[in-house]
Design an enzyme around this catalytic site. Structure first.
Site, PDB file in Angstrom:
ATOM      1  CG  HIS A  10      -1.844   1.122   1.368  1.00  0.00           C
ATOM      2  ND1 HIS A  10      -3.169   1.051   0.995  1.00  0.00           N
ATOM      3  CD2 HIS A  10      -1.668   2.394   1.819  1.00  0.00           C
ATOM      4  CE1 HIS A  10      -3.768   2.214   1.211  1.00  0.00           C
ATOM      5  NE2 HIS A  10      -2.868   3.051   1.717  1.00  0.00           N
ATOM      6  CD  GLU A  11       1.514   3.604   3.689  1.00  0.00           C
ATOM      7  OE1 GLU A  11       1.718   4.676   3.084  1.00  0.00           O
ATOM      8  OE2 GLU A  11       0.451   3.381   4.329  1.00  0.00           O
ATOM      9  CG  HIS A  68       0.276   6.293  -0.583  1.00  0.00           C
ATOM     10  ND1 HIS A  68      -0.724   7.040  -1.154  1.00  0.00           N
ATOM     11  CD2 HIS A  68      -0.319   5.585   0.425  1.00  0.00           C
ATOM     12  CE1 HIS A  68      -1.881   6.792  -0.537  1.00  0.00           C
ATOM     13  NE2 HIS A  68      -1.660   5.903   0.434  1.00  0.00           N
ATOM     14  CD  GLU A 102      -6.047   5.366   0.334  1.00  0.00           C
ATOM     15  OE1 GLU A 102      -5.134   6.188   0.548  1.00  0.00           O
ATOM     16  OE2 GLU A 102      -6.271   4.380   1.082  1.00  0.00           O
TER      17      GLU A 102
END
Lengths: 500, 500
Positions: free
Chosen positions: B263-264, B267, B293
């Site tokens: 997830h990170e 980003h 997101e």
């Protein structure tokens, strides 16, 4: 006046926060920053530095200092407020007497010279940096000329060791040299100590844990500090609640991480001990390079390489590394960590010869600034002094005049004396502590350091930058700079080790 | 004009460097700072924020923006310079239309409310923060009133998802809810997937190494990034050369670190992919919470929880944890990491139910801002919506209205929609990438991500903040916000998993 002082403090707090932020960015740059961050980080730090400089030298600060002059005079010299105004004024003068365009030129030249040095050193090519170093010497003289002075080196020395005069330092250093050279000769005429017990394989994690445990027992507060790894060890302060140290670790050299940890812990305890009320002001930090070094050397050498210390800790160390040290006696280990030898590299030098390296550089700086020596003749002068003082000659300039970054990083003058001033003062302070508390050596022999640490905190650390180095010396020890305690210490310690 | 633009860029660079420094201080605060540093660090970050705000809202920036208006009009909309001026003006308006004293009051109230929430949540005491939350709602309405708007929530939504209108978002969310509720019902009427294979003991270091290796293979550049541990995972950018991620690791939960890392990394890849020429300007960062997101969820879920992905990587994972996963089939593992269940906590929710949590909050925000719902009635309204949307009720406000920090951290309105906008857009972007490159799923099945990563970089990442979220959607996918691809994706994936 209260309001003017408040306004000054608010401005100083902003500057302090900018400087602290720059320090965090610098720490991160040395510890964890990925390589891609480098060019941007350099610029970010330069921006913070420029903003802090603008605010430090603003006309508003100048006016406030003018307005506060009579108020300062009405307060006791050693009051916090008078000291704050006095030290702010001193910094303001140091920063504003030099025209900004000159300073910018000098900084640009320093950056270029540093880059050239990083090429010249591995290539053993002094000639390629010689013209730049000549210009650095010119700039250094010009910089000094912006300030009133007795000796041209005084304003340069003031940048790191405010109030230490070239003439006084030179005289004290000459005495020290005269005392040291025969000691070195006497020791090195004997067979050298056996260092091999320090060069087995010592796993990094255990080395680090052992060193940090001792630092903590010295009094380094890990709730307000931490240790990380960097190629070159340092201590750095972000706030009264956050003073960090770094070290490097070599698995085949037990002494490297251990003594660098105790050294940096000495710097860090000084900063942790500064009165927290000075946070956000120029008083919030050690007062000079020399006094700072007195603390790193005190904890590293006077305590950390002493016999009582290892009488207590050697069993722990053996238990940590039973295979490597189980059969090595305390005496052998103690001799190994105090081995004295003639060597070429300052940063690798032992406690006895180290100052000879430093004083060679200091004397050469003065000769250069006085015009008695030219940059062209510097490599030869370097070699001559190494032969006369240390009885050893470098095979090339790599381990000679190209060795240290200091001159190539900006200024010739005032950049070396702090190391030896620190060694000298470490024993003046230690002696004064012993006079007040004769039980200290016995306590060290029991792994107790609170009395020694407490004396240093009360007499040195807490004052931050309120007093200059000469003032601190006078207040804490009752005397001026003197080599007597230091020479007495060396003679006692190494006299015993080498049956002199 | 060139000169005015240059002057603006110099000012923006200074602001950018201050913001980057604050980001480094924030990262350090979350990763390595010793506890003693906390109060000073908060002040240092506030100082940097204040200086950046002063410079961002200075009259000089306003004059430069006025002077540059006609120049901006003479340039193509999508040119870098026109975009720089446009986005700087938008930020300037956002920051200057609100009077500074009001903003200071709001920030102080936000700080106090946050502190009260940290007490109220563990005590299950909504009543104690209710009056403060009522004031927050008042402040939020007042804040919105400083800007022209169709719906009172629009200016608040603009703070995170500029250009997304409350009316449009509400309509799209209503469609999404109508589509999701029956899917959730159909899945949860079946027996739940077996999660137990994820809850053996998985040593932390191996978990971290595995996750980071995949992140790197996705395209996260570790020469310009790194991963550290924090209680709450995040990504942060210090420069185009330094974009870091953090994670936490639980040895009894294999999914936690792994999927938070992916997830990170999503980003971080977005930030690493921004045109490096935008460094030092407001264009140098992702354009909105929702588009950001979309990337974290794309790499975490659409790729990282897909069957082709695990067909390639599951062997590696089994080899890393042979005792724990050796006898667990790919199918069992795939079902475990895609388990769907009705739950109370948004941050723990699975891919299918997650948006229901978000939309409940968004709808309640609009009702509050429109005056249809009072803060007093909020806990009950929360419970009702959880029962109607998720068929589950919280035993107390701890897992209900006190669950998320967002409202208690400053503003009611505009703080939740980005999460679901991101999920919706992630599939719009993925679909567009597939249209251009139908080979992507096959490549993912071979552990190759360069085509997918390249499409995202070219169509989204590189533009930084040049375009708003609606503009990026239009340019990259040719359409407006639509749930079609997302629902099609969920129906296909979970239809297969649960034989719907």
């Amino acid at each position: 006046m209260e309001q003017k002082l408040q306004e000054l403090k608010e401005r100083l707090l902003e500057i302090s926060d900018l400087n602290s932020a720059a320090a965090v960015l610098g720490w991160d740059q040395s510890t964890y920053m990925p390589p891609g961050g480098a060019p941007y980080r350099a610029r970010q730090m330069a921006t913070l530095g420029r903003l802090a400089h603008e605010k430090n030298t603003s006309a508003e600060v100048g006016h406030l200092l003018d307005d506060l002059r009579s108020y300062e005079g009405s307060l006791p010299y050693d009051s916090d407020d008078a000291s704050l105004i006095r030290v702010t004024r001193r910094n303001y003068d140091l920063l504003t007497k030099v025209p900004a365009p000159f300073m910018a030129q000098l900084m640009e030249h320093a950056g270029n010279t540093y880059m050239a040095w990083t090429q010249a050193r591995p290539a053993n090519d002094f000639a390629s940096v010689m013209p730049m170093l000549e210009k650095t010497l010119d700039y250094s003289r010009q910089l000094a000329e912006y300030f009133p002075h007795d000796h041209i080196a005084d304003p340069l020395i003031d940048q790191a060791d405010y109030g230490m005069k070239a003439a006084d330092v030179r005289a004290v250093f000459a005495e020290l040299r005269a005392a040291l050279v025969p000691i070195v000769q006497a020791i090195t005429s004997q067979s050298p100590a056996d260092e091999s017990p320090l060069h087995h394989t010592f796993p990094a994690q255990q080395q680090l844990a052992f060193g940090l445990k001792i630092a903590e027992q010295f009094g380094y507060d890990l709730k307000r500090g931490r240790q990380d790894l960097t190629p070159h060890p340092f201590a750095t302060k972000f706030s009264p609640g956050d003073v960090r140290i770094t070290t490097r670790v070599k698995e085949d050299d037990l002494g490297d991480a251990l003594f660098s940890t105790l050294h940096e812990a000495g710097h860090a305890m000084y900063e942790q001990g500064v009165n927290a009320a000075f946070d956000g002001t120029p008083l919030n930090g050690g007062t000079s390079a020399g006094v700072h070094e007195s603390q790193s050397r005190l904890w590293e050498n006077v305590v950390g390489r002493s016999r009582p210390f290892w009488e207590h800790y050697y069993g722990d160390l053996q238990a940590t590394f039973p295979d490597q040290l189980g059969s090595v006696s305390l005496d052998t280990f103690y001799r190994a960590i105090n081995k004295v030898q003639r060597s070429l590299i300052r940063t690798d030098a032992d406690e006895v010869t180290y100052n000879l390296h430093v004083m060679i550089r200091f004397d050469l700086e003065l000769d250069l600034l006085e015009g008695k020596l030219s940059i062209r003749d510097l490599p030869e002068a370097w070699q001559e002094r190494y032969e006369s003082d240390l009885g050893i000659a470098a095979p090339s300039d790599v381990d000679g005049v190209l060795q240290d970054v200091h001159w190539y990083g900006g200024i010739v003058g005032g950049v070396f004396q702090g190391y030896t001033l620190g060694n000298i003062m470490s024993l003046q302070f230690y002696d004064a502590a012993l006079k007040a508390h004769p039980e200290i050596p016995a306590e060290v022999g029991q792994g107790k350091f609170s009395t020694l640490h407490g004396w240093m905190r009360d007499n040195i650390y807490q004052h931050g930058s309120k007093f200059t180095a000469p003032e601190i010396l006078e207040r804490a020890t009752g005397s001026k700079l003197t080599i007597e305690p230091y020479i007495k210490y060396l003679k006692a310690k190494y006299g015993e080790l080498y049956s002199l």
